[in-house]
Design a protein around this motif. Sequence first.
Motif, PDB file in Angstrom:
ATOM      1  N   ASP A 247     -23.897 -22.469  -9.962  1.00  0.00           N
ATOM      2  CA  ASP A 247     -24.808 -21.392  -9.592  1.00  0.00           C
ATOM      3  C   ASP A 247     -25.060 -21.381  -8.090  1.00  0.00           C
ATOM      4  O   ASP A 247     -25.146 -22.431  -7.441  1.00  0.00           O
ATOM      5  N   CYS A 248     -25.185 -20.163  -7.552  1.00  0.00           N
ATOM      6  CA  CYS A 248     -25.496 -19.993  -6.137  1.00  0.00           C
ATOM      7  C   CYS A 248     -26.682 -19.051  -5.954  1.00  0.00           C
ATOM      8  O   CYS A 248     -27.676 -19.415  -5.343  1.00  0.00           O
ATOM      9  N   ILE A 249     -26.584 -17.835  -6.484  1.00  0.00           N
ATOM     10  CA  ILE A 249     -27.642 -16.825  -6.320  1.00  0.00           C
ATOM     11  C   ILE A 249     -27.893 -16.158  -7.667  1.00  0.00           C
ATOM     12  O   ILE A 249     -26.952 -15.840  -8.397  1.00  0.00           O
ATOM     13  N   GLU A 250     -29.147 -15.923  -7.981  1.00  0.00           N
ATOM     14  CA  GLU A 250     -29.505 -15.190  -9.190  1.00  0.00           C
ATOM     15  C   GLU A 250     -30.710 -14.320  -8.872  1.00  0.00           C
ATOM     16  O   GLU A 250     -31.773 -14.824  -8.503  1.00  0.00           O
ATOM     17  N   VAL A 251     -30.528 -13.002  -9.000  1.00  0.00           N
ATOM     18  CA  VAL A 251     -31.576 -12.052  -8.626  1.00  0.00           C
ATOM     19  C   VAL A 251     -31.723 -11.009  -9.733  1.00  0.00           C
ATOM     20  O   VAL A 251     -30.781 -10.262 -10.001  1.00  0.00           O
ATOM     21  N   PRO A 252     -32.876 -10.931 -10.392  1.00  0.00           N
ATOM     22  CA  PRO A 252     -33.102  -9.861 -11.368  1.00  0.00           C
ATOM     23  C   PRO A 252     -33.557  -8.584 -10.678  1.00  0.00           C
ATOM     24  O   PRO A 252     -33.965  -8.583  -9.514  1.00  0.00           O
ATOM     25  N   GLY A 253     -33.477  -7.479 -11.416  1.00  0.00           N
ATOM     26  CA  GLY A 253     -34.000  -6.212 -10.903  1.00  0.00           C
ATOM     27  C   GLY A 253     -33.179  -5.583  -9.801  1.00  0.00           C
ATOM     28  O   GLY A 253     -33.724  -4.855  -8.964  1.00  0.00           O
ATOM     29  N   VAL A 254     -31.874  -5.835  -9.787  1.00  0.00           N
ATOM     30  CA  VAL A 254     -30.999  -5.225  -8.780  1.00  0.00           C
ATOM     31  C   VAL A 254     -30.449  -3.917  -9.343  1.00  0.00           C
ATOM     32  O   VAL A 254     -29.831  -3.917 -10.413  1.00  0.00           O
ATOM     33  N   ARG A 255     -30.657  -2.838  -8.644  1.00  0.00           N
ATOM     34  CA  ARG A 255     -30.234  -1.516  -9.115  1.00  0.00           C
ATOM     35  C   ARG A 255     -29.100  -1.008  -8.230  1.00  0.00           C
ATOM     36  O   ARG A 255     -29.317  -0.678  -7.063  1.00  0.00           O
ATOM     37  N   LEU A 256     -27.903  -0.963  -8.803  1.00  0.00           N
ATOM     38  CA  LEU A 256     -26.723  -0.505  -8.068  1.00  0.00           C
ATOM     39  C   LEU A 256     -26.180   0.761  -8.723  1.00  0.00           C
ATOM     40  O   LEU A 256     -25.949   0.788  -9.936  1.00  0.00           O
ATOM     41  N   PRO A 257     -25.953   1.802  -7.952  1.00  0.00           N
ATOM     42  CA  PRO A 257     -25.364   3.021  -8.520  1.00  0.00           C
ATOM     43  C   PRO A 257     -23.919   2.779  -8.955  1.00  0.00           C
ATOM     44  O   PRO A 257     -23.255   1.846  -8.504  1.00  0.00           O
ATOM     45  N   ARG A 258     -23.448   3.640  -9.816  1.00  0.00           N
ATOM     46  CA  ARG A 258     -22.033   3.622 -10.188  1.00  0.00           C
ATOM     47  C   ARG A 258     -21.248   4.541  -9.261  1.00  0.00           C
ATOM     48  O   ARG A 258     -21.803   5.412  -8.607  1.00  0.00           O
ATOM     49  N   GLY A 259     -19.921   4.335  -9.206  1.00  0.00           N
ATOM     50  CA  GLY A 259     -19.079   5.187  -8.378  1.00  0.00           C
ATOM     51  C   GLY A 259     -18.852   4.660  -6.978  1.00  0.00           C
ATOM     52  O   GLY A 259     -18.343   5.394  -6.121  1.00  0.00           O
ATOM     53  N   TYR A 260     -19.217   3.387  -6.720  1.00  0.00           N
ATOM     54  CA  TYR A 260     -18.979   2.788  -5.416  1.00  0.00           C
ATOM     55  C   TYR A 260     -17.617   2.086  -5.401  1.00  0.00           C
ATOM     56  O   TYR A 260     -16.931   2.004  -6.416  1.00  0.00           O
ATOM     57  N   TYR A 261     -17.242   1.546  -4.240  1.00  0.00           N
ATOM     58  CA  TYR A 261     -15.915   0.955  -4.045  1.00  0.00           C
ATOM     59  C   TYR A 261     -16.018  -0.552  -3.800  1.00  0.00           C
ATOM     60  O   TYR A 261     -16.931  -1.024  -3.121  1.00  0.00           O
ATOM     61  N   PHE A 262     -15.032  -1.273  -4.328  1.00  0.00           N
ATOM     62  CA  PHE A 262     -14.914  -2.706  -4.053  1.00  0.00           C
ATOM     63  C   PHE A 262     -14.000  -2.914  -2.848  1.00  0.00           C
ATOM     64  O   PHE A 262     -13.023  -2.191  -2.657  1.00  0.00           O
ATOM     65  N   GLY A 263     -14.339  -3.921  -2.060  1.00  0.00           N
ATOM     66  CA  GLY A 263     -13.513  -4.248  -0.905  1.00  0.00           C
ATOM     67  C   GLY A 263     -13.843  -5.631  -0.392  1.00  0.00           C
ATOM     68  O   GLY A 263     -14.804  -6.275  -0.828  1.00  0.00           O
ATOM     69  N   THR A 264     -13.058  -6.090   0.532  1.00  0.00           N
ATOM     70  CA  THR A 264     -13.309  -7.360   1.206  1.00  0.00           C
ATOM     71  C   THR A 264     -12.855  -7.232   2.648  1.00  0.00           C
ATOM     72  O   THR A 264     -11.894  -6.511   2.949  1.00  0.00           O
ATOM     73  N   SER A 265     -13.567  -7.911   3.562  1.00  0.00           N
ATOM     74  CA  SER A 265     -13.257  -7.779   4.983  1.00  0.00           C
ATOM     75  C   SER A 265     -13.586  -9.077   5.701  1.00  0.00           C
ATOM     76  O   SER A 265     -14.285  -9.948   5.170  1.00  0.00           O
ATOM     77  N   SER A 266     -13.080  -9.173   6.933  1.00  0.00           N
ATOM     78  CA  SER A 266     -13.303 -10.365   7.735  1.00  0.00           C
ATOM     79  C   SER A 266     -13.198 -10.007   9.210  1.00  0.00           C
ATOM     80  O   SER A 266     -12.611  -8.981   9.565  1.00  0.00           O
ATOM     81  N   ILE A 267     -13.775 -10.895  10.043  1.00  0.00           N
ATOM     82  CA  ILE A 267     -13.736 -10.660  11.475  1.00  0.00           C
ATOM     83  C   ILE A 267     -13.743 -12.009  12.199  1.00  0.00           C
ATOM     84  O   ILE A 267     -14.295 -12.992  11.696  1.00  0.00           O
ATOM     85  N   THR A 268     -13.089 -12.057  13.343  1.00  0.00           N
ATOM     86  CA  THR A 268     -13.149 -13.230  14.218  1.00  0.00           C
ATOM     87  C   THR A 268     -13.617 -12.781  15.592  1.00  0.00           C
ATOM     88  O   THR A 268     -13.423 -11.629  15.980  1.00  0.00           O
ATOM     89  N   GLY A 269     -14.239 -13.692  16.324  1.00  0.00           N
ATOM     90  CA  GLY A 269     -14.698 -13.392  17.673  1.00  0.00           C
ATOM     91  C   GLY A 269     -14.085 -14.369  18.650  1.00  0.00           C
ATOM     92  O   GLY A 269     -12.871 -14.483  18.754  1.00  0.00           O
ATOM     93  N   ASP A 270     -14.953 -15.092  19.368  1.00  0.00           N
ATOM     94  CA  ASP A 270     -14.451 -16.141  20.251  1.00  0.00           C
ATOM     95  C   ASP A 270     -13.879 -17.302  19.443  1.00  0.00           C
ATOM     96  O   ASP A 270     -13.020 -18.040  19.917  1.00  0.00           O
ATOM     97  N   LEU A 271     -14.399 -17.466  18.224  1.00  0.00           N
ATOM     98  CA  LEU A 271     -13.885 -18.477  17.299  1.00  0.00           C
ATOM     99  C   LEU A 271     -13.122 -17.783  16.191  1.00  0.00           C
ATOM    100  O   LEU A 271     -13.329 -16.595  15.924  1.00  0.00           O
TER     101      LEU A 271
END
Length: 359
Positions: A247-271
């Motif tokens: 287990d890491c995070i558990e949150v009740p009462g989260v309301r998410l609409p349907r019809g959204y998109y899944f994705g993943t992203s990343s970024i680097t800077g000086d490191l």
Amino acid sequence: MAAALGPSGWWQRWRRRLSAWDGSRMLLLLLLLGSGQGPRRVWAGQTFEYLKREHSLSKPYQGVGTGSSSLWNLMGNAMVMTQYIRLTPDMQSKQGALWNRVPCFLRDWELQVHFKIHGQGKKNLHGDGLAIWYTKDRMQPGPVFGNMDKFVGLGVFVDTYPNEEKQQEAQKRRYSPGVQRVFPYISAMVNNGSLSYDHERDGRPTELGGCTAIVRNLHYDTFLVIRYVKRHLTIMMDIDGKHEWRDCIEVPGVRLPRGYYFGTSSITGDLSDNHDVISLKLFELTVERTPEEEKLHRDVFLPSVDNMKLPEMTAPLPPLGGLALFLIVFFSLVFSVFAIVIGIILYNKWQEQSRKRFY
């Protein structure tokens, strides 16, 4: 002509046919389960999961590209390799993303992410991490792990660099033991488009929860699962090589609409670091609901969290049409001419009264 079989011969032949039929049926069942087409019970009770191929991605990464026929699109420096999709290489100032083209209309779901973060950087000399998204907008580059700020939806962040801690050290200040976080760190954020992700504080002001996750330069597979069931958000990880969810995070009462998109992203800077995604697997979860739960779990149109106040969005005014703009300009001119005429009349009357007083 073949000799007639006795009772024992008939029984032996029938048993061989039955064994062959059972073996074929078992093989078919295993194939179905392995391909994700058949249901698989995941919890005690009435919950089953079904792999949704239109929202999933695994080797050999078919359906990834830039065309309209692709299910997944790459952005920025992301590249398809034979064993993984590299969002960013271990180089400075890179960003990349992978987005599903198909909006998700599932009510209850589970996303399993197989990822790997590794590089040449030593302790606290690497960054910045990756994010998993379920958002209204897709393919929008920006400063939040390679995605836009003030997003609408859910963001789960695997942050590998402690920006706030380094700032505290630079100012020769120390955390109290109760607030210091150990990095890499997983956190989650729900946004309705009104909040900014505070990169300098590693998202602390807006996080729903988080946990430490030592995920860099490991020699075994690392996994993250995001489960959304009955407006209950659960995030777990398998990063110890034991094939067990923690287990890491558990949150009740989260309301998410349907019809959204899944994705993943990343970024680097000086490191920098290599940020690789090996697979994304989305499962539809079938969950029984009582009539009372059906009433409570109606569709929503803006993300929110119970008992957490998000600033309300002010809807922008719609652009004016040509006719409306013409009428506004026309009546403004008429009003201006009318005001000028009234002013001239009043001025002339004032002058007349002034002359009468002198005579």
